[in-house]
Design an enzyme around this catalytic site. Sequence first.
Site, PDB file in Angstrom:
ATOM      1  N   GLU A 247      -4.234   7.156  -4.802  1.00 53.66           N
ATOM      2  CA  GLU A 247      -4.446   6.409  -6.043  1.00 53.66           C
ATOM      3  C   GLU A 247      -5.767   6.871  -6.640  1.00 53.66           C
ATOM      4  O   GLU A 247      -6.745   6.952  -5.902  1.00 53.66           O
ATOM      5  CB  GLU A 247      -4.489   4.906  -5.763  1.00 53.66           C
ATOM      6  CG  GLU A 247      -3.142   4.371  -5.348  1.00 53.66           C
ATOM      7  CD  GLU A 247      -3.119   2.860  -5.182  1.00 53.66           C
ATOM      8  OE1 GLU A 247      -4.139   2.194  -5.490  1.00 53.66           O
ATOM      9  OE2 GLU A 247      -2.088   2.346  -4.747  1.00 53.66           O
TER      10      GLU A 247
ATOM     11  N   ARG B 213       0.851  -1.187   0.000  1.00 58.17           N
ATOM     12  CA  ARG B 213       0.000   0.000   0.000  1.00 58.17           C
ATOM     13  C   ARG B 213       0.884   1.233   0.000  1.00 58.17           C
ATOM     14  O   ARG B 213       1.903   1.284   0.693  1.00 58.17           O
ATOM     15  CB  ARG B 213      -0.910   0.024   1.236  1.00 58.17           C
ATOM     16  CG  ARG B 213      -2.067  -0.954   1.207  1.00 58.17           C
ATOM     17  CD  ARG B 213      -3.114  -0.592   0.142  1.00 58.17           C
ATOM     18  NE  ARG B 213      -4.261  -1.500   0.149  1.00 58.17           N
ATOM     19  CZ  ARG B 213      -4.347  -2.629  -0.568  1.00 58.17           C
ATOM     20  NH1 ARG B 213      -3.358  -2.991  -1.371  1.00 58.17           N
ATOM     21  NH2 ARG B 213      -5.422  -3.384  -0.490  1.00 58.17           N
TER      22      ARG B 213
ATOM     23  N   HIS C  80      -1.183   0.058  -9.697  1.00 60.08           N
ATOM     24  CA  HIS C  80      -1.749  -0.936  -8.764  1.00 60.08           C
ATOM     25  C   HIS C  80      -2.271  -2.176  -9.504  1.00 60.08           C
ATOM     26  O   HIS C  80      -3.468  -2.467  -9.492  1.00 60.08           O
ATOM     27  CB  HIS C  80      -2.860  -0.314  -7.905  1.00 60.08           C
ATOM     28  CG  HIS C  80      -3.098  -1.060  -6.631  1.00 60.08           C
ATOM     29  ND1 HIS C  80      -3.548  -0.471  -5.475  1.00 60.08           N
ATOM     30  CD2 HIS C  80      -2.932  -2.370  -6.313  1.00 60.08           C
ATOM     31  CE1 HIS C  80      -3.672  -1.371  -4.511  1.00 60.08           C
ATOM     32  NE2 HIS C  80      -3.299  -2.546  -5.013  1.00 60.08           N
TER      33      HIS C  80
HETATM   34  C1  GLV Z   1      -4.679  -5.503  -3.678  1.00 58.84           C
HETATM   35  O1  GLV Z   1      -3.994  -4.557  -3.453  1.00 58.84           O
HETATM   36  C2  GLV Z   1      -5.251  -6.321  -2.670  1.00 58.84           C
HETATM   37  O2  GLV Z   1      -5.221  -5.947  -1.474  1.00 58.84           O
HETATM   38  O3  GLV Z   1      -5.772  -7.379  -3.008  1.00 58.84           O
END
Ligand code: GLV
Length: 306
Positions: A253, A224, A272
């Site tokens: 994001e 994150r 991401h």
């Molecule tokens: C993606 O970032 C997830 O947490 O699955």
Amino acid sequence: MARVFVTRKLPGSALDRLAAADHGVELWPGDLPPEPTELRERLADAEGLLCLLTDRVDAELLDAAPRLRAIANLAVGTDNIDLAECERRGIRVGNTPGVLTEATADLAFALILAGARRLLEAADAVRGGEWHTWEPRGWLGQDVHGATLGIIGPGKIGRAVAKRAEGFEMTVIQAGRGTPLRALLTESDFVSLHCPLTDATRGLIGAPEFELMKPTAILVNTARGEIIDQEALRVALVDGTIGGAAIDVTDPEPLPAGHPLLAAPNLTVLPHIGSASVAAREAMAELAVENLLAALAGEPMPNPVR
Ligand code: GLV
């Protein structure tokens, strides 16, 4: 029959199973997340919610959803959901761990390689007409094989990255497994983050941590964005305190196109996509639907968070 709201179209056929189970499924038609006001309206009489990491599930939203009893998050991370509020209200929450482990570890390793060998920079040079000759001093990067990889995070994804590193004959050190964070940062050529975002990990890597790292070290983040103090990262890259960063997650994001971080050198940023393989995303959708169906039927979720 329960009313269920799903906040985005999903890959594969998992949502057909949800509809076939005789629930009243409402699917958000947009390609962007519903605004909080829209989400509140849609949840007014919903009993189930299938949401994404882009949907903030906080007390205000839960206040607007008095009938809600089950939430399935299409992610392993649950930092978008106020779990304490869900517990207080008896709402069950599930996530999708396991099925995205290998895909995310693949991407973390791709970022290690891309950061080490300056792949995106070199590819951009070809497209920009800057490939003039084979250059003995050009595009020099770092060796991945035989280097030291520091993994921060005790879970499955970190272990899957460590397994890949064995094939590259890397020395792997893991924070919390006998190695204090300070030693890991000092010794590693690559530092890869695989911890959840919690109060304890928010801003875990900031200016003091960059000072400890090697000036050639590359920081990789597929966890994150908020785990890194992003302004401190920008400064560390500009000043050459560390060698580079390759990150799949940012704060916020999406990262706006003109964000100051993007002007920093030796930086690769992806949007991401850690779990974004066809197989992983379809499996995540299946698992989220199984979590929701089980909870709505009064059975244990296959993957409960609480
Ligand atoms: C993606 O970032 C997830 O947490 O699955």
